[in-house]
Design an enzyme around this catalytic site. Structure first.
Site, PDB file in Angstrom:
ATOM      1  N   LYS A   1      20.637   2.331   3.429  1.00 38.35           N
ATOM      2  CA  LYS A   1      21.167   2.463   2.064  1.00 38.35           C
ATOM      3  C   LYS A   1      20.952   3.900   1.580  1.00 38.35           C
ATOM      4  CE  LYS A   1      17.396   1.944  -1.050  1.00 38.35           C
ATOM      5  NZ  LYS A   1      16.799   1.401  -2.208  1.00 38.35           N
TER       6      LYS A   1
ATOM      7  N   HIS B   1      16.291  -3.810   3.534  1.00 40.76           N
ATOM      8  CA  HIS B   1      14.957  -4.221   3.972  1.00 40.76           C
ATOM      9  C   HIS B   1      14.216  -5.026   2.913  1.00 40.76           C
ATOM     10  CE1 HIS B   1      13.965  -0.860   1.390  1.00 40.76           C
ATOM     11  NE2 HIS B   1      12.740  -1.336   1.331  1.00 40.76           N
TER      12      HIS B   1
ATOM     13  N   LYS C   1      13.469 -11.631   6.431  1.00 39.92           N
ATOM     14  CA  LYS C   1      14.009 -12.919   6.852  1.00 39.92           C
ATOM     15  C   LYS C   1      13.252 -14.083   6.190  1.00 39.92           C
ATOM     16  CE  LYS C   1      15.698 -14.830  11.131  1.00 39.92           C
ATOM     17  NZ  LYS C   1      15.846 -14.489  12.537  1.00 39.92           N
TER      18      LYS C   1
ATOM     19  N   GLU D   1       8.074  -1.636 -10.881  1.00 37.75           N
ATOM     20  CA  GLU D   1       7.114  -0.916 -10.033  1.00 37.75           C
ATOM     21  C   GLU D   1       6.033  -0.276 -10.880  1.00 37.75           C
ATOM     22  OE1 GLU D   1       8.713   1.593  -6.683  1.00 37.75           O
ATOM     23  OE2 GLU D   1      10.515   1.289  -7.852  1.00 37.75           O
TER      24      GLU D   1
ATOM     25  N   ASP E   1      19.700   2.659  -7.059  1.00 36.42           N
ATOM     26  CA  ASP E   1      18.630   2.512  -6.067  1.00 36.42           C
ATOM     27  C   ASP E   1      18.251   1.044  -5.865  1.00 36.42           C
ATOM     28  OD1 ASP E   1      16.572   3.447  -4.307  1.00 36.42           O
ATOM     29  OD2 ASP E   1      15.115   3.039  -5.892  1.00 36.42           O
TER      30      ASP E   1
ATOM     31  N   HIS F   1      19.611  -4.131  -3.667  1.00 38.63           N
ATOM     32  CA  HIS F   1      18.678  -5.244  -3.463  1.00 38.63           C
ATOM     33  C   HIS F   1      18.817  -6.394  -4.454  1.00 38.63           C
ATOM     34  CE1 HIS F   1      17.011  -2.345  -0.828  1.00 38.63           C
ATOM     35  NE2 HIS F   1      16.406  -1.633  -1.747  1.00 38.63           N
TER      36      HIS F   1
ATOM     37  N   LYS G   1      10.588   1.972 -12.953  1.00 33.79           N
ATOM     38  CA  LYS G   1       9.444   2.674 -12.366  1.00 33.79           C
ATOM     39  C   LYS G   1       8.392   2.915 -13.444  1.00 33.79           C
ATOM     40  CE  LYS G   1      11.266   5.434  -8.567  1.00 33.79           C
ATOM     41  NZ  LYS G   1      10.562   4.670  -7.549  1.00 33.79           N
TER      42      LYS G   1
HETATM   43  P1  NDP Z   1      14.291  12.523   5.320  1.00 35.26           P
HETATM   44  O1  NDP Z   1      14.951  13.632   4.595  1.00 35.26           O
HETATM   45  O2  NDP Z   1      12.810  12.382   5.263  1.00 35.26           O
HETATM   46  O3  NDP Z   1      14.655  12.595   6.877  1.00 35.26           O
HETATM   47  C1  NDP Z   1      15.950  12.860   7.301  1.00 35.26           C
HETATM   48  C2  NDP Z   1      15.961  13.117   8.800  1.00 35.26           C
HETATM   49  O4  NDP Z   1      17.287  13.464   9.163  1.00 35.26           O
HETATM   50  C3  NDP Z   1      15.062  14.239   9.271  1.00 35.26           C
HETATM   51  O5  NDP Z   1      14.374  13.777  10.400  1.00 35.26           O
HETATM   52  C4  NDP Z   1      16.050  15.342   9.651  1.00 35.26           C
HETATM   53  O6  NDP Z   1      15.609  16.064  10.760  1.00 35.26           O
HETATM   54  C5  NDP Z   1      17.236  14.538  10.094  1.00 35.26           C
HETATM   55  N1  NDP Z   1      18.498  15.305  10.065  1.00 35.26           N
HETATM   56  C6  NDP Z   1      19.065  15.899   8.984  1.00 35.26           C
HETATM   57  N2  NDP Z   1      20.223  16.495   9.345  1.00 35.26           N
HETATM   58  C7  NDP Z   1      20.392  16.263  10.688  1.00 35.26           C
HETATM   59  C8  NDP Z   1      21.382  16.595  11.644  1.00 35.26           C
HETATM   60  N3  NDP Z   1      22.474  17.301  11.296  1.00 35.26           N
HETATM   61  N4  NDP Z   1      21.224  16.166  12.924  1.00 35.26           N
HETATM   62  C9  NDP Z   1      20.135  15.451  13.268  1.00 35.26           C
HETATM   63  N5  NDP Z   1      19.156  15.107  12.421  1.00 35.26           N
HETATM   64  C10 NDP Z   1      19.272  15.499  11.136  1.00 35.26           C
HETATM   65  O7  NDP Z   1      15.033  11.185   4.835  1.00 35.26           O
HETATM   66  P2  NDP Z   1      14.429   9.696   4.785  1.00 35.26           P
HETATM   67  O8  NDP Z   1      13.764   9.405   6.064  1.00 35.26           O
HETATM   68  O9  NDP Z   1      13.669   9.516   3.537  1.00 35.26           O
HETATM   69  O10 NDP Z   1      15.762   8.795   4.601  1.00 35.26           O
HETATM   70  C11 NDP Z   1      16.644   8.501   5.658  1.00 35.26           C
HETATM   71  C12 NDP Z   1      17.600   7.398   5.189  1.00 35.26           C
HETATM   72  O11 NDP Z   1      16.849   6.225   4.899  1.00 35.26           O
HETATM   73  C13 NDP Z   1      18.360   7.724   3.904  1.00 35.26           C
HETATM   74  O12 NDP Z   1      19.629   7.141   3.984  1.00 35.26           O
HETATM   75  C14 NDP Z   1      17.549   7.026   2.824  1.00 35.26           C
HETATM   76  O13 NDP Z   1      18.326   6.700   1.693  1.00 35.26           O
HETATM   77  C15 NDP Z   1      17.108   5.775   3.575  1.00 35.26           C
HETATM   78  N6  NDP Z   1      15.908   5.147   3.033  1.00 35.26           N
HETATM   79  C16 NDP Z   1      14.731   5.839   2.951  1.00 35.26           C
HETATM   80  C17 NDP Z   1      13.591   5.234   2.478  1.00 35.26           C
HETATM   81  C18 NDP Z   1      12.292   5.973   2.409  1.00 35.26           C
HETATM   82  O14 NDP Z   1      11.335   5.393   1.860  1.00 35.26           O
HETATM   83  N7  NDP Z   1      12.194   7.181   2.912  1.00 35.26           N
HETATM   84  C19 NDP Z   1      13.613   3.831   2.013  1.00 35.26           C
HETATM   85  C20 NDP Z   1      14.877   3.184   2.178  1.00 35.26           C
HETATM   86  C21 NDP Z   1      15.971   3.830   2.669  1.00 35.26           C
HETATM   87  P3  NDP Z   1      15.359  17.637  10.657  1.00 35.26           P
HETATM   88  O15 NDP Z   1      14.251  17.803   9.659  1.00 35.26           O
HETATM   89  O16 NDP Z   1      14.989  17.956  12.051  1.00 35.26           O
HETATM   90  O17 NDP Z   1      16.657  18.217  10.212  1.00 35.26           O
END
Ligand code: NDP
Length: 460
Positions: free
Chosen positions: A142, A172, A176, A210, A229, A234, A332
């Site tokens: 999401k 998430h 389930k 929250e 969000d 959800h 929040k």
């Molecule tokens: P982050 O910004 O922490 O991580 C994003 C990742 O994407 C990094 O590892 C980055 O690697 C990689 N990345 C960015 N551009 C590229 C590219 N062109 N090619 C390959 N890798 C790339 O984001 P989050 O982990 O927080 O979120 C990821 C997804 O999960 C989003 O859609 C978010 O909405 C969703 N989400 C997140 C939650 C959370 O708690 N974090 C909860 C629920 C959903 P690098 O640094 O090497 O570029």
């Protein structure tokens, strides 16, 4: 219950990201420790030039925590996966690298897009159908699109690559066990379903409050806000489960058809000053910690007027629910953490004269994570038998041994889309909230304020 994985390789794109480290790897670790992912190869990929050791260290950190409580067999399974895992550097938005990666991995592969949403979208757009081997599963996080039209566009892109039942749109929030607890409660108890309608239910509230403030997530949250969000995704899913017609089976087709039908009947009606509220927190205190104004948090643009609390009244225009308000609220920085649905029944048509004391409508509270049940009933009080009193029947519902992301991954790895949001439903959820987002952006509903640590804005 053991389940057979159909997927041979789990490819996580965004290996260095927050989601991967905090939720995905711990969820996977607990799943692996149960022996339910035997033989699966874990591959991480990112745009960073990580060494194999750097990735292994990340995997180990998550796996070591799960190993502490695992059986010997579970520890062996975790060690085997950690030893065989690989890391690949790849810019997935460039033409070629992701396709090459997919071609070199043992299939079927589940590709988990743990990437910023625009990056995931671009990565899918650049892939061509012939570059996606048969059996590949695409796992999308999401937010799914940024509105109804963009969700439709993204659906089109994904469907050009794999069939719908190979697309997992993750929610998430609903593990389930929670989904099945709601369905079991509603459809396995004959005293409940006959009164589960507009004749007997006055309102349904679904609350996710929250007791955490922004926690440094301005980059994502300030562009999203509570309505996008939490409610768009959800809470509408929970509402649908509480409101669906009884499905013939709890297979993905019957269940997801029923969910889609309820959401198609749902809308938030204008005027939005009556059917919605939005608010933003001011400085206050949470758990003994001083919290600044939301508008003063690092990375926040105050002029965006992003809401940290959203409340909407959803109407479900069908035979069962016409006129019953479904109130969805999430905020929040509130003083008390609450994650529950509260069903308020209508008062009895006639209370025999002679009873004294409280005569309050029954309420059924369904708590989420941990899943609980509380039915408040009026009973004859102690002492004066004519006086009514309140009693609560309380039960703890079954918990899952897996973390929510473990349940999500199990669905992906075994090819069960039951917990995944179906494409039409993802579009429908945007259709429901988009008019409200537009009205809020146009300033048609005032942005209220509440102190961090309080119970939210004052009741109207
Ligand atoms: P982050 O910004 O922490 O991580 C994003 C990742 O994407 C990094 O590892 C980055 O690697 C990689 N990345 C960015 N551009 C590229 C590219 N062109 N090619 C390959 N890798 C790339 O984001 P989050 O982990 O927080 O979120 C990821 C997804 O999960 C989003 O859609 C978010 O909405 C969703 N989400 C997140 C939650 C959370 O708690 N974090 C909860 C629920 C959903 P690098 O640094 O090497 O570029």
């Amino acid at each position: 219950m053991t389940s057979q994985t159909t997927v041979k390789t789990l490819l996580i794109l965004g290996a260095s990201g927050d989601l991967t480290g905090r939720l995905l790897l711990p969820g996977l670790a607990r799943l692996v420790a149960t022996g339910r992912a035997a033989g699966l190869l874990l591959v991480g990929a990112g745009s960073d030039p990580w060494s194999p050791e750097q990735w292994q260290e990340r995997v180990h950190t998550a796996f070591d925590a799960a190993a502490e409580t695992a059986t010997d067999a579970g520890r062996d399974a975790l060690a085997a996966m950690a030893k065989s895992t690989e890391y690949h550097q790849a810019d997935v938005t460039a033409d070629g690298p992701l396709a090459e990666l997919l071609a070199g991995l043992e299939g079927p592969v589940a590709v988990y897009f743990a990437l910023p949403p625009q990056v995931s979208q671009k990565a899918c757009e650049i892939l061509r159908p012939e570059q996606v081997p048969a059996g590949t599963r695409l796992v999308m996080e999401k937010p799914f699109g940024a509105g109804e039209e963009s969700a439709r566009e993204l659906n089109r892109t994904l469907l050009s690559l794999v069939p719908e039942d190979h697309i997992h749109r993750v929610d998430h929030f609903l593990g389930k066990a929670t989904v099945l607890n709601i369905l079991g409660l509603r459809f396995a108890n004959n005293f409940l379903e006959p009164v589960w309608n507009r004749d007997h239910i006055a309102k349904v509230e679904i609350i996710f409050d929250e007791d955490l403030a922004l926690e440094g997530r301005a980059r994502y949250y300030d562009g999203a806000g509570a309505l996008r969000d939490m409610i768009q995704s959800h809470l509408l899913q929970i509402m649908a489960l509480l409101a669906i017609e009884p499905p013939a089976t709890i297979g993905e087709r019957d269940l997801r058809d029923a969910i889609a039908a309820v959401l198609r009947a749902s809308s938030i009606k204008p005027p939005y000053t009556d059917s919605t509220r939005r608010a933003r927190y001011l400085a206050g205190s949470l758990g003994g910690k001083d919290i600044p104004d939301y508008a003063a948090e690092e990375g926040v643009d105050p002029d965006r007027n992003t809401e940290t609390l959203a409340e909407v009244r959803v109407d479900i225009d069908n035979w069962r629910w016409k006129g019953v308000p479904f109130i969805l609220r999430s905020g929040k920085a509130l003083g008390t953490k609450r994650k529950e649905a509260v069903v308020t029944f209508r008062p009895v048509p006639h209370l025999p004269a002679g009873f004294t004391g409280r005569d309050t409508p029954n309420t059924l509270r369904i708590g989420f994570g941990p899943d609980t049940l509380e039915l408040d009933v009026d009973v004859n009080g102690p002492g004066d038998i004519f006086s009514l009193d309140r009693a609560a029947l309380v039960a703890e519902l079954n918990a899952s041994e897996l973390l929510p992301y473990g349940e999500v991954l199990e669905g992906v790895l075994t090819g069960d889309p039951l917990l995944s949001v179906r494409g039409d439903t993802a579009e429908e959820c945007w259709r429901i909230v988009e008019p409200v987002l537009a009205a809020w952006a146009a300033g048609k509903v005032p942005l209220e304020e509440y102190r961090a640590g309080s119970g939210g804005p004052a009741p109207e």
